[in-house]
Enzyme design. Structure first.
Site, PDB file in Angstrom:
ATOM      1  N   LYS A   1       0.835  -1.242   0.077  1.00 41.40           N
ATOM      2  CA  LYS A   1       0.070  -0.111  -0.084  1.00 41.40           C
ATOM      3  C   LYS A   1       0.734   1.167  -0.100  1.00 41.40           C
ATOM      4  O   LYS A   1       0.377   2.375  -0.386  1.00 41.40           O
ATOM      5  CB  LYS A   1      -0.949   0.081   1.394  1.00 41.40           C
ATOM      6  CG  LYS A   1      -2.051  -0.989   1.148  1.00 41.40           C
ATOM      7  CD  LYS A   1      -3.137  -0.516   0.147  1.00 41.40           C
ATOM      8  CE  LYS A   1      -4.100  -1.707   0.332  1.00 41.40           C
ATOM      9  NZ  LYS A   1      -5.344  -1.547  -0.886  1.00 41.40           N
TER      10      LYS A   1
ATOM     11  N   GLU B   1      -0.650   7.380 -10.972  1.00 36.75           N
ATOM     12  CA  GLU B   1      -1.934   7.658 -11.377  1.00 36.75           C
ATOM     13  C   GLU B   1      -2.884   8.211 -10.176  1.00 36.75           C
ATOM     14  O   GLU B   1      -4.088   8.402 -10.358  1.00 36.75           O
ATOM     15  CB  GLU B   1      -2.512   6.063 -11.656  1.00 36.75           C
ATOM     16  CG  GLU B   1      -1.849   5.430 -13.006  1.00 36.75           C
ATOM     17  CD  GLU B   1      -0.820   4.695 -12.370  1.00 36.75           C
ATOM     18  OE1 GLU B   1      -0.158   4.810 -11.164  1.00 36.75           O
ATOM     19  OE2 GLU B   1      -0.147   3.762 -13.251  1.00 36.75           O
TER      20      GLU B   1
END
Length: 570
Positions: free
Chosen positions: A361, A369
Protein backbone atom coordinates in the site's frame (compact mmCIF):
# COMPACT_ATOMS: atom_id res chain seq x y z
CA UNK A 1 4.51 -45.21 13.20
CA UNK A 2 8.18 -45.38 14.12
CA UNK A 3 9.58 -45.69 17.63
CA UNK A 4 12.48 -43.41 18.58
CA UNK A 5 14.29 -42.34 21.71
CA UNK A 6 14.78 -38.61 22.18
CA UNK A 7 16.76 -37.44 25.20
CA UNK A 8 16.14 -40.68 27.05
CA UNK A 9 12.42 -40.95 26.44
CA UNK A 10 10.62 -43.13 23.88
CA UNK A 11 8.17 -41.61 21.38
CA UNK A 12 6.05 -42.92 18.51
CA UNK A 13 6.28 -40.60 15.50
CA UNK A 14 4.91 -40.64 11.98
CA UNK A 15 7.03 -42.19 9.26
CA UNK A 16 8.64 -39.48 7.12
CA UNK A 17 8.97 -37.00 10.00
CA UNK A 18 12.19 -35.08 10.45
CA UNK A 19 13.99 -35.09 13.78
CA UNK A 20 13.01 -31.42 14.16
CA UNK A 21 9.32 -32.27 13.72
CA UNK A 22 9.54 -35.22 16.09
CA UNK A 23 11.27 -33.12 18.75
CA UNK A 24 8.65 -30.41 18.36
CA UNK A 25 5.85 -32.88 19.03
CA UNK A 26 7.78 -34.01 22.10
CA UNK A 27 7.84 -30.35 23.24
CA UNK A 28 11.62 -30.14 22.90
CA UNK A 29 12.92 -26.88 21.42
CA UNK A 30 15.77 -27.13 18.97
CA UNK A 31 17.20 -23.79 17.76
CA UNK A 32 16.85 -22.96 14.06
CA UNK A 33 17.40 -19.94 11.86
CA UNK A 34 17.23 -21.12 8.25
CA UNK A 35 14.23 -23.39 8.83
CA UNK A 36 10.68 -22.10 8.26
CA UNK A 37 7.56 -24.24 8.17
CA UNK A 38 6.11 -24.39 4.67
CA UNK A 39 9.44 -23.76 2.89
CA UNK A 40 11.90 -26.27 1.46
CA UNK A 41 14.71 -27.50 3.71
CA UNK A 42 17.98 -25.59 3.31
CA UNK A 43 20.09 -26.88 6.21
CA UNK A 44 22.45 -23.94 6.02
CA UNK A 45 22.68 -22.51 9.52
CA UNK A 46 23.34 -25.92 11.19
CA UNK A 47 22.14 -24.66 14.57
CA UNK A 48 19.71 -27.56 14.75
CA UNK A 49 22.42 -30.24 14.79
CA UNK A 50 21.80 -33.22 17.08
CA UNK A 51 23.74 -36.28 18.15
CA UNK A 52 22.54 -39.65 16.84
CA UNK A 53 23.82 -42.82 18.47
CA UNK A 54 26.11 -44.73 16.11
CA UNK A 55 26.86 -41.77 13.83
CA UNK A 56 30.25 -40.04 13.93
CA UNK A 57 29.06 -36.61 12.84
CA UNK A 58 26.29 -34.42 14.19
CA UNK A 59 23.29 -34.20 11.88
CA UNK A 60 20.93 -31.28 11.13
CA UNK A 61 17.55 -32.05 12.71
CA UNK A 62 15.64 -30.18 9.99
CA UNK A 63 17.12 -32.27 7.18
CA UNK A 64 17.37 -35.69 8.83
CA UNK A 65 14.49 -38.12 8.63
CA UNK A 66 13.53 -40.26 11.60
CA UNK A 67 14.42 -43.96 11.37
CA UNK A 68 13.11 -46.85 13.45
CA UNK A 69 15.02 -47.22 16.71
CA UNK A 70 16.97 -43.95 16.45
CA UNK A 71 18.50 -42.72 19.71
CA UNK A 72 18.85 -38.94 19.60
CA UNK A 73 20.42 -36.43 21.97
CA UNK A 74 19.27 -32.89 21.29
CA UNK A 75 21.24 -31.04 23.99
CA UNK A 76 24.35 -33.14 24.75
CA UNK A 77 27.59 -31.29 25.71
CA UNK A 78 28.98 -31.95 22.23
CA UNK A 79 25.85 -30.54 20.58
CA UNK A 80 25.82 -27.46 22.79
CA UNK A 81 29.48 -26.69 22.13
CA UNK A 82 29.04 -26.90 18.35
CA UNK A 83 25.90 -24.75 18.48
CA UNK A 84 27.65 -22.09 20.55
CA UNK A 85 30.56 -21.93 18.10
CA UNK A 86 28.25 -21.75 15.08
CA UNK A 87 26.10 -19.11 16.69
CA UNK A 88 29.09 -16.91 17.46
CA UNK A 89 30.10 -17.05 13.80
CA UNK A 90 26.57 -16.10 12.74
CA UNK A 91 26.43 -13.22 15.22
CA UNK A 92 29.79 -11.96 13.95
CA UNK A 93 28.32 -11.78 10.44
CA UNK A 94 25.20 -10.00 11.73
CA UNK A 95 27.30 -6.87 12.32
CA UNK A 96 26.08 -6.01 15.78
CA UNK A 97 27.35 -2.57 16.67
CA UNK A 98 26.23 0.57 18.43
CA UNK A 99 24.80 1.72 15.12
CA UNK A 100 22.83 -1.47 14.57
CA UNK A 101 21.93 -2.24 18.14
CA UNK A 102 18.92 -4.13 19.36
CA UNK A 103 17.11 -0.99 20.52
CA UNK A 104 16.61 0.36 17.02
CA UNK A 105 16.26 -2.90 15.11
CA UNK A 106 12.88 -3.63 13.45
CA UNK A 107 12.95 -7.07 15.10
CA UNK A 108 13.69 -5.87 18.61
CA UNK A 109 10.41 -7.29 19.90
CA UNK A 110 10.62 -10.66 18.19
CA UNK A 111 14.26 -11.28 17.25
CA UNK A 112 14.90 -14.90 16.30
CA UNK A 113 18.62 -14.48 17.01
CA UNK A 114 17.81 -13.69 20.62
CA UNK A 115 15.39 -16.61 20.80
CA UNK A 116 18.07 -18.93 19.44
CA UNK A 117 20.61 -17.52 21.89
CA UNK A 118 18.25 -18.35 24.76
CA UNK A 119 17.95 -21.97 23.69
CA UNK A 120 21.67 -22.35 23.03
CA UNK A 121 22.60 -20.72 26.31
CA UNK A 122 24.93 -18.03 24.99
CA UNK A 123 26.63 -16.10 27.79
CA UNK A 124 29.51 -14.53 25.84
CA UNK A 125 30.44 -13.60 22.28
CA UNK A 126 34.16 -14.01 21.68
CA UNK A 127 34.31 -12.96 18.02
CA UNK A 128 34.36 -9.37 16.90
CA UNK A 129 31.57 -8.20 14.65
CA UNK A 130 32.63 -8.21 11.00
CA UNK A 131 32.05 -4.94 9.14
CA UNK A 132 30.72 -6.00 5.75
CA UNK A 133 30.39 -2.42 4.57
CA UNK A 134 27.29 -2.87 2.41
CA UNK A 135 24.95 0.00 1.64
CA UNK A 136 21.27 -0.17 2.51
CA UNK A 137 18.89 -0.80 -0.37
CA UNK A 138 16.37 2.07 -0.26
CA UNK A 139 15.26 1.83 -3.88
CA UNK A 140 11.74 0.62 -2.99
CA UNK A 141 8.82 2.73 -1.77
CA UNK A 142 7.73 -0.20 0.41
CA UNK A 143 10.69 -2.22 1.74
CA UNK A 144 14.20 -1.45 2.98
CA UNK A 145 16.95 -4.07 2.82
CA UNK A 146 19.89 -3.88 5.25
CA UNK A 147 22.50 -6.38 3.95
CA UNK A 148 24.78 -5.86 6.94
CA UNK A 149 22.18 -7.57 9.16
CA UNK A 150 21.70 -10.50 6.77
CA UNK A 151 22.96 -13.92 7.91
CA UNK A 152 22.29 -15.53 4.47
CA UNK A 153 19.81 -18.05 5.85
CA UNK A 154 18.01 -17.91 2.50
CA UNK A 155 14.47 -17.80 3.90
CA UNK A 156 13.58 -14.66 1.93
CA UNK A 157 14.81 -16.34 -1.25
CA UNK A 158 12.69 -19.44 -0.67
CA UNK A 159 9.59 -17.49 0.41
CA UNK A 160 9.75 -15.31 -2.70
CA UNK A 161 10.31 -18.29 -5.02
CA UNK A 162 8.32 -21.10 -3.43
CA UNK A 163 5.29 -19.30 -1.97
CA UNK A 164 5.04 -16.18 -4.08
CA UNK A 165 6.40 -17.69 -7.31
CA UNK A 166 8.54 -14.68 -8.21
CA UNK A 167 12.18 -14.96 -7.14
CA UNK A 168 13.67 -11.49 -6.96
CA UNK A 169 16.41 -12.54 -4.51
CA UNK A 170 19.54 -14.58 -5.12
CA UNK A 171 22.83 -15.46 -3.42
CA UNK A 172 25.97 -13.79 -4.75
CA UNK A 173 29.68 -14.33 -4.03
CA UNK A 174 31.18 -17.19 -1.99
CA UNK A 175 32.33 -18.02 1.51
CA UNK A 176 32.30 -15.17 4.03
CA UNK A 177 31.51 -12.74 1.19
CA UNK A 178 28.21 -14.48 0.39
CA UNK A 179 25.34 -12.03 0.22
CA UNK A 180 21.63 -12.06 -0.59
CA UNK A 181 20.90 -9.53 -3.30
CA UNK A 182 18.69 -8.79 -6.31
CA UNK A 183 19.44 -9.33 -9.99
CA UNK A 184 22.65 -7.41 -10.79
CA UNK A 185 22.22 -5.77 -7.38
CA UNK A 186 19.71 -3.39 -8.94
CA UNK A 187 17.72 -2.95 -5.75
CA UNK A 188 14.20 -4.08 -4.83
CA UNK A 189 12.62 -1.02 -6.40
CA UNK A 190 14.14 -1.78 -9.79
CA UNK A 191 13.23 -5.45 -10.23
CA UNK A 192 9.94 -7.39 -10.37
CA UNK A 193 9.28 -7.03 -6.63
CA UNK A 194 5.53 -6.79 -5.90
CA UNK A 195 6.16 -5.14 -2.51
CA UNK A 196 4.04 -7.84 -0.81
CA UNK A 197 6.40 -7.94 2.19
CA UNK A 198 6.20 -11.70 2.74
CA UNK A 199 10.02 -11.70 2.84
CA UNK A 200 9.82 -9.50 5.95
CA UNK A 201 7.86 -12.20 7.74
CA UNK A 202 10.54 -14.75 6.83
CA UNK A 203 13.60 -12.68 7.72
CA UNK A 204 14.82 -13.71 11.21
CA UNK A 205 17.17 -10.75 11.73
CA UNK A 206 15.51 -7.48 10.69
CA UNK A 207 17.53 -7.23 7.47
CA UNK A 208 14.21 -6.58 5.70
CA UNK A 209 11.54 -4.20 6.97
CA UNK A 210 9.00 -1.72 5.69
CA UNK A 211 9.79 1.88 4.75
CA UNK A 212 8.72 3.69 7.89
CA UNK A 213 6.18 6.52 7.71
CA UNK A 214 5.49 6.84 11.42
CA UNK A 215 7.94 9.71 11.94
CA UNK A 216 6.19 11.68 9.17
CA UNK A 217 2.87 10.97 10.88
CA UNK A 218 4.20 12.21 14.24
CA UNK A 219 5.25 15.43 12.48
CA UNK A 220 1.79 16.17 11.07
CA UNK A 221 0.06 15.17 14.33
CA UNK A 222 2.23 17.71 16.13
CA UNK A 223 1.46 20.44 13.60
CA UNK A 224 -1.65 22.36 14.78
CA UNK A 225 -2.25 23.75 11.29
CA UNK A 226 -2.97 20.26 9.93
CA UNK A 227 -6.27 18.40 10.00
CA UNK A 228 -5.22 14.74 10.09
CA UNK A 229 -7.69 11.94 9.34
CA UNK A 230 -6.91 8.25 9.55
CA UNK A 231 -8.49 5.17 7.99
CA UNK A 232 -8.00 1.60 9.23
CA UNK A 233 -8.20 -1.47 7.00
CA UNK A 234 -10.43 -4.47 7.85
CA UNK A 235 -7.58 -6.86 8.71
CA UNK A 236 -5.88 -4.47 11.15
CA UNK A 237 -8.59 -4.80 13.84
CA UNK A 238 -8.00 -8.56 14.24
CA UNK A 239 -4.20 -8.22 14.55
CA UNK A 240 -3.38 -4.90 16.26
CA UNK A 241 -3.76 -6.40 19.74
CA UNK A 242 -1.04 -9.04 19.15
CA UNK A 243 1.94 -6.72 19.77
CA UNK A 244 0.30 -5.89 23.12
CA UNK A 245 0.26 -9.51 24.21
CA UNK A 246 -3.19 -10.62 23.11
CA UNK A 247 -3.82 -13.89 21.33
CA UNK A 248 -3.97 -13.84 17.49
CA UNK A 249 -7.48 -13.05 16.34
CA UNK A 250 -8.45 -11.02 19.40
CA UNK A 251 -10.67 -8.23 18.09
CA UNK A 252 -9.68 -4.74 19.29
CA UNK A 253 -11.58 -2.42 16.96
CA UNK A 254 -12.96 -0.08 19.64
CA UNK A 255 -9.72 0.09 21.62
CA UNK A 256 -7.79 0.86 18.43
CA UNK A 257 -10.17 3.72 17.60
CA UNK A 258 -9.74 5.09 21.12
CA UNK A 259 -5.94 4.85 20.86
CA UNK A 260 -5.91 6.66 17.51
CA UNK A 261 -7.85 9.56 19.03
CA UNK A 262 -5.36 9.72 21.89
CA UNK A 263 -2.52 9.88 19.39
CA UNK A 264 -4.09 13.08 18.11
CA UNK A 265 -5.92 12.20 14.90
CA UNK A 266 -8.73 14.69 14.23
CA UNK A 267 -11.06 12.07 12.73
CA UNK A 268 -10.91 8.30 12.87
CA UNK A 269 -12.55 6.67 9.88
CA UNK A 270 -12.86 3.14 8.54
CA UNK A 271 -11.55 1.84 5.22
CA UNK A 272 -14.54 -0.51 5.42
CA UNK A 273 -16.69 2.44 4.31
CA UNK A 274 -14.90 2.50 0.97
CA UNK A 275 -14.85 -1.29 0.84
CA UNK A 276 -18.65 -0.99 0.66
CA UNK A 277 -18.18 1.72 -1.97
CA UNK A 278 -15.85 -0.61 -3.91
CA UNK A 279 -18.58 -3.24 -4.06
CA UNK A 280 -21.01 -0.69 -5.46
CA UNK A 281 -18.59 0.37 -8.19
CA UNK A 282 -17.06 -3.03 -8.94
CA UNK A 283 -20.47 -4.75 -8.83
CA UNK A 284 -21.82 -2.21 -11.33
CA UNK A 285 -18.79 -2.79 -13.56
CA UNK A 286 -19.32 -6.58 -13.42
CA UNK A 287 -23.02 -6.34 -14.28
CA UNK A 288 -22.29 -4.00 -17.19
CA UNK A 289 -19.59 -6.29 -18.58
CA UNK A 290 -21.87 -9.34 -18.34
CA UNK A 291 -24.88 -7.57 -19.87
CA UNK A 292 -22.98 -5.73 -22.62
CA UNK A 293 -20.47 -8.34 -23.73
CA UNK A 294 -17.51 -6.71 -21.96
CA UNK A 295 -14.15 -8.29 -21.25
CA UNK A 296 -14.42 -11.21 -18.82
CA UNK A 297 -13.43 -12.46 -16.37
CA UNK A 298 -13.41 -9.28 -14.34
CA UNK A 299 -10.37 -9.36 -12.04
CA UNK A 300 -10.45 -7.56 -8.69
CA UNK A 301 -8.15 -4.61 -8.03
CA UNK A 302 -7.99 -4.32 -4.22
CA UNK A 303 -4.55 -5.87 -3.70
CA UNK A 304 -1.67 -3.62 -4.85
CA UNK A 305 0.81 -6.50 -4.69
CA UNK A 306 -1.36 -8.45 -7.14
CA UNK A 307 -1.68 -5.39 -9.39
CA UNK A 308 2.10 -5.01 -9.65
CA UNK A 309 2.36 -8.76 -10.28
CA UNK A 310 0.01 -8.69 -13.27
CA UNK A 311 1.69 -5.55 -14.62
CA UNK A 312 4.98 -7.44 -14.72
CA UNK A 313 3.96 -10.97 -15.62
CA UNK A 314 0.55 -10.87 -17.39
CA UNK A 315 0.31 -7.40 -18.98
CA UNK A 316 -1.87 -8.78 -21.78
CA UNK A 317 -4.61 -9.38 -19.17
CA UNK A 318 -4.61 -5.80 -17.83
CA UNK A 319 -7.92 -4.99 -19.64
CA UNK A 320 -9.55 -7.66 -17.44
CA UNK A 321 -8.80 -5.79 -14.21
CA UNK A 322 -11.53 -3.71 -12.67
CA UNK A 323 -10.80 -0.03 -13.10
CA UNK A 324 -11.86 0.58 -9.48
CA UNK A 325 -9.24 2.01 -7.16
CA UNK A 326 -8.57 -0.01 -4.03
CA UNK A 327 -10.58 0.90 -0.89
CA UNK A 328 -7.51 2.73 0.48
CA UNK A 329 -7.25 4.97 -2.56
CA UNK A 330 -11.02 5.46 -2.84
CA UNK A 331 -11.01 6.67 0.75
CA UNK A 332 -8.25 9.17 0.02
CA UNK A 333 -10.04 10.48 -3.07
CA UNK A 334 -13.36 10.92 -1.21
CA UNK A 335 -11.66 12.49 1.83
CA UNK A 336 -9.87 15.08 -0.29
CA UNK A 337 -13.00 16.08 -2.18
CA UNK A 338 -16.33 15.31 -0.54
CA UNK A 339 -15.12 15.38 3.08
CA UNK A 340 -12.91 18.45 2.59
CA UNK A 341 -15.63 20.42 0.82
CA UNK A 342 -18.33 19.43 3.30
CA UNK A 343 -16.18 20.59 6.23
CA UNK A 344 -14.51 23.61 4.55
CA UNK A 345 -11.01 22.22 5.05
CA UNK A 346 -8.34 23.63 2.68
CA UNK A 347 -6.64 20.78 0.82
CA UNK A 348 -3.19 22.03 1.82
CA UNK A 349 -4.16 21.50 5.48
CA UNK A 350 -5.76 18.06 5.10
CA UNK A 351 -3.56 15.00 5.66
CA UNK A 352 -4.84 11.46 4.98
CA UNK A 353 -3.13 8.61 6.83
CA UNK A 354 -3.84 4.91 6.28
CA UNK A 355 -3.27 2.01 8.65
CA UNK A 356 -2.85 -1.07 6.50
CA UNK A 357 -1.83 -4.72 6.96
CA UNK A 358 0.13 -4.29 3.76
CA UNK A 359 3.53 -2.99 2.69
CA UNK A 360 2.48 -2.73 -0.97
CA UNK A 361 0.00 0.00 0.00
CA UNK A 362 2.99 2.31 0.50
CA UNK A 363 3.91 1.81 -3.15
CA UNK A 364 0.27 2.16 -4.23
CA UNK A 365 -0.01 5.56 -2.53
CA UNK A 366 2.97 6.75 -4.61
CA UNK A 367 1.66 5.52 -7.96
CA UNK A 368 1.47 8.49 -10.37
CA UNK A 369 -2.08 7.48 -11.35
CA UNK A 370 -3.31 8.09 -7.79
CA UNK A 371 -0.61 10.14 -6.12
CA UNK A 372 -1.99 12.60 -3.59
CA UNK A 373 -5.04 10.59 -2.51
CA UNK A 374 -3.21 9.21 0.54
CA UNK A 375 -0.28 10.98 2.20
CA UNK A 376 1.17 8.37 4.57
CA UNK A 377 0.67 4.63 5.04
CA UNK A 378 1.38 2.92 8.36
CA UNK A 379 1.58 -0.83 8.70
CA UNK A 380 -0.14 -2.57 11.62
CA UNK A 381 3.32 -2.93 13.17
CA UNK A 382 4.04 0.81 12.83
CA UNK A 383 0.74 1.76 14.48
CA UNK A 384 1.50 -0.57 17.40
CA UNK A 385 4.89 1.10 17.73
CA UNK A 386 3.32 4.58 17.82
CA UNK A 387 0.77 3.54 20.44
CA UNK A 388 3.54 2.09 22.62
CA UNK A 389 5.68 5.20 22.12
CA UNK A 390 2.79 7.33 23.37
CA UNK A 391 2.61 5.20 26.51
CA UNK A 392 -0.96 4.09 25.78
CA UNK A 393 -2.14 0.82 27.31
CA UNK A 394 -4.39 0.12 24.34
CA UNK A 395 -6.08 -3.04 25.58
CA UNK A 396 -7.15 -1.26 28.79
CA UNK A 397 -8.98 1.52 26.92
CA UNK A 398 -12.76 1.78 26.76
CA UNK A 399 -14.05 1.00 23.29
CA UNK A 400 -14.96 3.94 21.07
CA UNK A 401 -16.83 4.20 17.76
CA UNK A 402 -15.49 5.43 14.43
CA UNK A 403 -16.53 8.92 13.38
CA UNK A 404 -19.64 9.11 11.26
CA UNK A 405 -19.84 9.71 7.54
CA UNK A 406 -16.91 7.51 6.57
CA UNK A 407 -16.89 5.33 9.65
CA UNK A 408 -19.99 3.22 9.08
CA UNK A 409 -19.77 -0.06 7.21
CA UNK A 410 -21.37 -3.43 6.61
CA UNK A 411 -20.21 -6.91 7.55
CA UNK A 412 -19.48 -7.45 3.87
CA UNK A 413 -16.74 -4.84 4.19
CA UNK A 414 -15.19 -6.57 7.18
CA UNK A 415 -14.66 -9.80 5.28
CA UNK A 416 -12.56 -7.96 2.67
CA UNK A 417 -9.69 -8.80 5.02
CA UNK A 418 -9.89 -12.54 4.31
CA UNK A 419 -9.28 -14.44 1.10
CA UNK A 420 -12.63 -14.91 -0.62
CA UNK A 421 -14.14 -11.95 1.23
CA UNK A 422 -14.35 -9.58 -1.74
CA UNK A 423 -15.96 -12.32 -3.81
CA UNK A 424 -18.51 -13.07 -1.09
CA UNK A 425 -19.31 -9.38 -0.54
CA UNK A 426 -19.79 -8.89 -4.29
CA UNK A 427 -22.07 -11.91 -4.60
CA UNK A 428 -24.29 -10.69 -1.74
CA UNK A 429 -24.85 -7.40 -3.53
CA UNK A 430 -24.90 -8.66 -7.14
CA UNK A 431 -27.56 -11.25 -6.34
CA UNK A 432 -29.95 -8.73 -4.79
CA UNK A 433 -29.36 -5.97 -7.36
CA UNK A 434 -29.90 -8.31 -10.31
CA UNK A 435 -32.84 -10.33 -8.98
CA UNK A 436 -34.51 -7.71 -6.80
CA UNK A 437 -34.98 -10.49 -4.25
CA UNK A 438 -33.55 -10.83 -0.76
CA UNK A 439 -30.70 -13.31 -0.48
CA UNK A 440 -31.73 -15.93 2.07
CA UNK A 441 -28.28 -17.29 2.95
CA UNK A 442 -25.52 -14.69 3.14
CA UNK A 443 -22.60 -17.02 3.90
CA UNK A 444 -20.85 -18.34 0.79
CA UNK A 445 -18.87 -21.11 2.45
CA UNK A 446 -17.41 -22.33 -0.87
CA UNK A 447 -15.14 -19.26 -1.14
CA UNK A 448 -14.00 -19.31 2.50
CA UNK A 449 -10.94 -20.97 4.01
CA UNK A 450 -7.22 -21.15 3.26
CA UNK A 451 -7.29 -23.47 0.25
CA UNK A 452 -5.02 -21.82 -2.34
CA UNK A 453 -7.52 -21.73 -5.21
CA UNK A 454 -11.31 -21.86 -4.80
CA UNK A 455 -13.96 -22.01 -7.51
CA UNK A 456 -17.68 -21.38 -6.99
CA UNK A 457 -20.75 -21.10 -9.17
CA UNK A 458 -23.96 -19.29 -8.22
CA UNK A 459 -27.25 -19.15 -10.07
CA UNK A 460 -28.48 -15.56 -10.44
CA UNK A 461 -31.77 -15.39 -12.35
CA UNK A 462 -30.79 -18.34 -14.50
CA UNK A 463 -27.27 -17.02 -15.17
CA UNK A 464 -24.59 -19.34 -13.84
CA UNK A 465 -21.98 -16.89 -12.50
CA UNK A 466 -18.63 -18.66 -12.13
CA UNK A 467 -16.16 -17.14 -9.73
CA UNK A 468 -12.58 -17.94 -8.78
CA UNK A 469 -10.48 -17.00 -5.75
CA UNK A 470 -6.69 -17.24 -5.34
CA UNK A 471 -4.40 -15.96 -2.59
CA UNK A 472 -0.61 -16.00 -2.43
CA UNK A 473 1.04 -15.09 -5.72
CA UNK A 474 2.13 -18.67 -6.40
CA UNK A 475 -1.55 -19.67 -6.49
CA UNK A 476 -2.45 -16.51 -8.40
CA UNK A 477 -0.02 -17.51 -11.15
CA UNK A 478 -1.67 -20.94 -11.43
CA UNK A 479 -5.13 -19.38 -11.80
CA UNK A 480 -3.86 -16.87 -14.37
CA UNK A 481 -2.47 -19.74 -16.41
CA UNK A 482 -5.87 -21.46 -16.28
CA UNK A 483 -7.48 -18.32 -17.71
CA UNK A 484 -4.89 -18.09 -20.46
CA UNK A 485 -5.48 -21.74 -21.33
CA UNK A 486 -9.16 -20.97 -21.94
CA UNK A 487 -11.00 -21.78 -18.71
CA UNK A 488 -13.99 -19.44 -18.44
CA UNK A 489 -14.89 -17.37 -15.40
CA UNK A 490 -17.03 -14.29 -14.85
CA UNK A 491 -15.35 -12.83 -11.77
CA UNK A 492 -12.07 -13.59 -9.98
CA UNK A 493 -10.72 -12.32 -6.67
CA UNK A 494 -6.92 -12.23 -6.37
CA UNK A 495 -4.85 -11.38 -3.30
CA UNK A 496 -1.07 -11.20 -3.20
CA UNK A 497 -0.60 -12.51 0.33
CA UNK A 498 -1.37 -15.98 1.75
CA UNK A 499 -4.73 -15.73 3.51
CA UNK A 500 -5.44 -12.33 1.93
CA UNK A 501 -4.93 -9.07 3.84
CA UNK A 502 -4.99 -10.78 7.25
CA UNK A 503 -1.67 -12.35 6.23
CA UNK A 504 -0.28 -9.12 4.77
CA UNK A 505 3.38 -8.14 4.88
CA UNK A 506 2.66 -5.35 7.37
CA UNK A 507 0.94 -7.54 9.96
CA UNK A 508 2.48 -8.42 13.33
CA UNK A 509 5.28 -10.98 13.46
CA UNK A 510 4.84 -13.91 13.51
CA UNK A 511 2.28 -14.29 10.75
CA UNK A 512 1.89 -17.96 9.95
CA UNK A 513 -0.73 -20.60 9.29
CA UNK A 514 -2.00 -20.51 12.87
CA UNK A 515 -2.27 -16.72 13.13
CA UNK A 516 -3.91 -16.48 9.71
CA UNK A 517 -6.52 -19.06 10.72
CA UNK A 518 -7.34 -17.29 13.97
CA UNK A 519 -7.53 -13.85 12.41
CA UNK A 520 -9.81 -15.23 9.69
CA UNK A 521 -12.17 -16.73 12.25
CA UNK A 522 -12.34 -13.36 14.02
CA UNK A 523 -13.18 -11.52 10.81
CA UNK A 524 -16.13 -13.79 10.08
CA UNK A 525 -17.33 -13.39 13.68
CA UNK A 526 -17.33 -9.59 13.23
CA UNK A 527 -19.41 -9.96 10.06
CA UNK A 528 -21.81 -12.38 11.72
CA UNK A 529 -22.36 -9.99 14.60
CA UNK A 530 -23.41 -7.04 12.44
CA UNK A 531 -27.02 -6.17 11.61
CA UNK A 532 -26.00 -4.68 8.26
CA UNK A 533 -24.14 -7.31 6.24
CA UNK A 534 -24.57 -6.12 2.64
CA UNK A 535 -22.66 -3.23 1.09
CA UNK A 536 -25.61 -1.77 -0.85
CA UNK A 537 -27.52 -1.32 2.43
CA UNK A 538 -24.93 1.14 3.81
CA UNK A 539 -26.98 4.34 4.17
CA UNK A 540 -23.85 6.52 4.36
CA UNK A 541 -22.64 5.15 1.02
CA UNK A 542 -26.10 5.85 -0.40
CA UNK A 543 -25.85 9.40 0.97
CA UNK A 544 -22.46 9.86 -0.71
CA UNK A 545 -24.06 8.95 -4.05
CA UNK A 546 -27.08 11.20 -3.40
CA UNK A 547 -24.99 14.18 -2.29
CA UNK A 548 -21.95 13.93 -4.53
CA UNK A 549 -21.40 11.05 -6.92
CA UNK A 550 -24.82 10.62 -8.51
CA UNK A 551 -24.99 6.88 -9.05
CA UNK A 552 -22.57 3.92 -9.21
CA UNK A 553 -20.50 4.09 -12.37
CA UNK A 554 -21.36 7.76 -12.98
CA UNK A 555 -18.96 10.16 -14.68
CA UNK A 556 -18.14 11.75 -11.30
CA UNK A 557 -17.59 8.34 -9.74
CA UNK A 558 -15.21 7.39 -12.55
CA UNK A 559 -13.23 10.59 -12.11
CA UNK A 560 -12.70 9.99 -8.41
CA UNK A 561 -12.88 6.25 -7.84
CA UNK A 562 -11.37 4.62 -10.92
CA UNK A 563 -7.83 4.37 -12.26
CA UNK A 564 -5.60 2.80 -14.93
CA UNK A 565 -2.60 0.46 -14.92
CA UNK A 566 0.88 0.26 -16.40
CA UNK A 567 2.39 -2.65 -18.36
CA UNK A 568 5.88 -3.16 -16.91
CA UNK A 569 7.21 -6.42 -18.30
CA UNK A 570 10.11 -8.38 -16.83
Amino acid sequence: MLQVNIDGKTYNVNEGSSILEAAGKAHIKIPTLCYEEGLSIYGGCRLCVVEIEGERLLQPACATEIKEGMVIKTHSPKVQEVRRNLFELIIASHDISCKLNCLTCSKNGNCELRQAADIIGINQVRLKSRDKGYSEDRSSYSIIREPNKCITCGRCIRKCEEVQGIGIFTMANRGPATIVTTFEDKGMGNVECTNCGQCIHSCPTGALHEVYHYENVWDVLNDPSKHVVVQTAPAVRVAISEPFGAEPGAVATGQMVAALRRLGFDRVFDTNFTADLTIMEEGTELIERINNGGILPLLTSCSPGWIKFIEHFYPDLLPNISSCKSPQQMFGAVAKTYYAEKNNIPLEDLVVVSVMPCTAKKFEARRPEMEGDVDFVLTTRELARMIKTAGIDMLALEEEEYDNLMGVSSGAADIFGATGGVMEAALRTAYELITGEELEKLDFEMVRGLEGIKVAEIDINGLKVKGGVAHGLGNVRKLMDRIKSGEEFHFIELMACPGGCLGGGGQPIPTNEETRTRRMKAIYEIDKGKKMRKSHENSYVQKLYDDYLGKPGSHRAHELLHTSYTARGV
